[in-house]
Design an enzyme around this catalytic site. Structure first.
Site, short mmCIF file in Angstrom:
data_model
loop_
_atom_site.label_atom_id
_atom_site.label_comp_id
_atom_site.label_asym_id
_atom_site.label_seq_id
_atom_site.Cartn_x
_atom_site.Cartn_y
_atom_site.Cartn_z
CG ASP A 72 36.87 165.46 77.17
OD1 ASP A 72 36.83 164.43 76.47
OD2 ASP A 72 36.43 166.56 76.79
CB CYS A 94 28.74 150.80 73.77
SG CYS A 94 29.43 150.60 72.10
CG MET A 109 39.12 152.71 75.00
SD MET A 109 40.28 153.92 74.37
CE MET A 109 39.64 154.17 72.71
CD GLU A 110 34.81 145.71 71.09
OE1 GLU A 110 34.80 144.70 70.37
OE2 GLU A 110 34.74 145.67 72.33
#
Length: 324
Positions: free
Chosen positions: A202, A98, A8-9
């Site tokens: 999710d 991304c 997660m950037e």
């Protein structure tokens, strides 16, 4: 079930990986992406992104860490992949997922989903450049505008020689919209391919993980945003551990702060904490008023003081913080 802590950037950095692998049973971590354009990057770039390289490519608790590359040049992706393996990364992952407009605007990340032939060329070049025993994986979405090209996309990755594929069950256009994840299509992919498929999207708790596994048939799942909502999500999914209490989360936040606030990392501390709180407040109602207060400030010591005050109110005694 195997569980991967995904990239997660801007938030899942080396310190976060260290902390989360200490309290969870993650089997693998993937770093934030390193952008490759038209050059072989110096080793210091990879050591900065993944300090775990100095420890055999593993976190302090022994979880392997795989470096992720993002780019569209087969030549330079291959050269950098070869270097990543030489430096000690637990394989190399290629980012085709991304959804950032900035990244896609420069023909990176999910933009390549529109060109499966170029995806094939990138994966094949990387595969040919690294030793045969090195793992090459790719993270993809189901398509760019919609999910219709998903079979062509995953076939390109497998036929190019990737060992593994991670599938986020959405198109780029879906972004992260609730109700858009397609676990059923991941299941079709798992039936179609001969390489291992990791399901992503999710997975917020143990019930989601079980249902995802049932629908997709995948033995390996990747969690990203959920790992920030519930810091012990891995232990919750794999061992049935109850989600951390808000008190335990605050203690973890203070510990995180004691390390993250020092040196150059402190320049990004306030933004990273705010980003983390955006996820925490979805799971913990108590996080919302703390977030509303600290979001006003960029000074790292002010942000830390707000977190410490919240912990003090729960513990009813001063908390000593080892930051100077």
């Amino acid at each position: 079930m195997k569980l991967v802590l995904g990239p997660m950037e801007g938030v899942l950095d080396a310190l976060m990986r260290q902390m989360l692998t200490e309290i969870n049973g993650y089997d693998l971590c993937v770093t934030e992406f390193v952008r490759v354009v038209d050059a072989l990057l110096p080793p210091r770039v990879y050591h900065r992104m993944s300090p775990e390289l100095a420890a055999g490519g593993k976190t302090a608790s022994g979880t392997p860490v795989r470096i992720q590359l993002l780019g569209q040049s087969p030549q330079y992706m291959a050269e950098n992949a070869a270097q990543v393996i030489e430096l000690g990364s637990a394989g190399v992952d290629i980012n085709f997922g991304c959804p950032s407009k900035m990244v896609n605007g420069s023909n990176g990340g999910a933009a390549l989903l529109k060109n499966p032939e170029l995806m094939y060329q990138v994966v094949k070049a990387v595969r040919d450049a690294v030793p045969s025993d090195a793992v090459v994986s790719a993270k993809v979405r189901l398509g760019f505008d919609d999910c219709s090209p998903y079979r062509e996309i995953v076939d390109a990755v497998q036929s190019a020689g990737a060992n593994e594929i991670v599938v986020h069950g959405r198109s780029k256009a879906d972004a992260y919209k609730p109700g858009t994840v397609r676990w059923d299509l991941i299941g079709d992919i798992a039936d179609r391919l001969t390489i291992p498929v990791t399901a992503n999207g999710d997975i917020w708790g143990q019930d989601d993980a079980i249902r995802c596994q049932e629908v997709t048939g995948c033995n390996t799942l990747m969690v990203c945003r959920g790992a920030l909502n519930i810091p012990n999500l891995g232990a919750h999914i794999k061992m049935g551990q109850a989600p951390m209490t808000w008190h335990e989360v605050l203690i973890l936040l203070v510990r995180y702060s004691e390390f993250e606030i020092r040196g150059d990392k402190g320049l990004y501390y306030a933004n990273r904490v705010k980003q983390w709180f955006r996820y925490l407040k979805d799971q913990y109602p108590e996080a919302h008023p703390v977030f509303m207060e600290l979001r006003q400030y960029n000074d790292k010591f002010k942000v830390l003081s707000i977190i410490v005050d919240a912990l003090n109110k729960l513990e009813k005694k001063p908390v000593l913080v080892g930051v100077c």
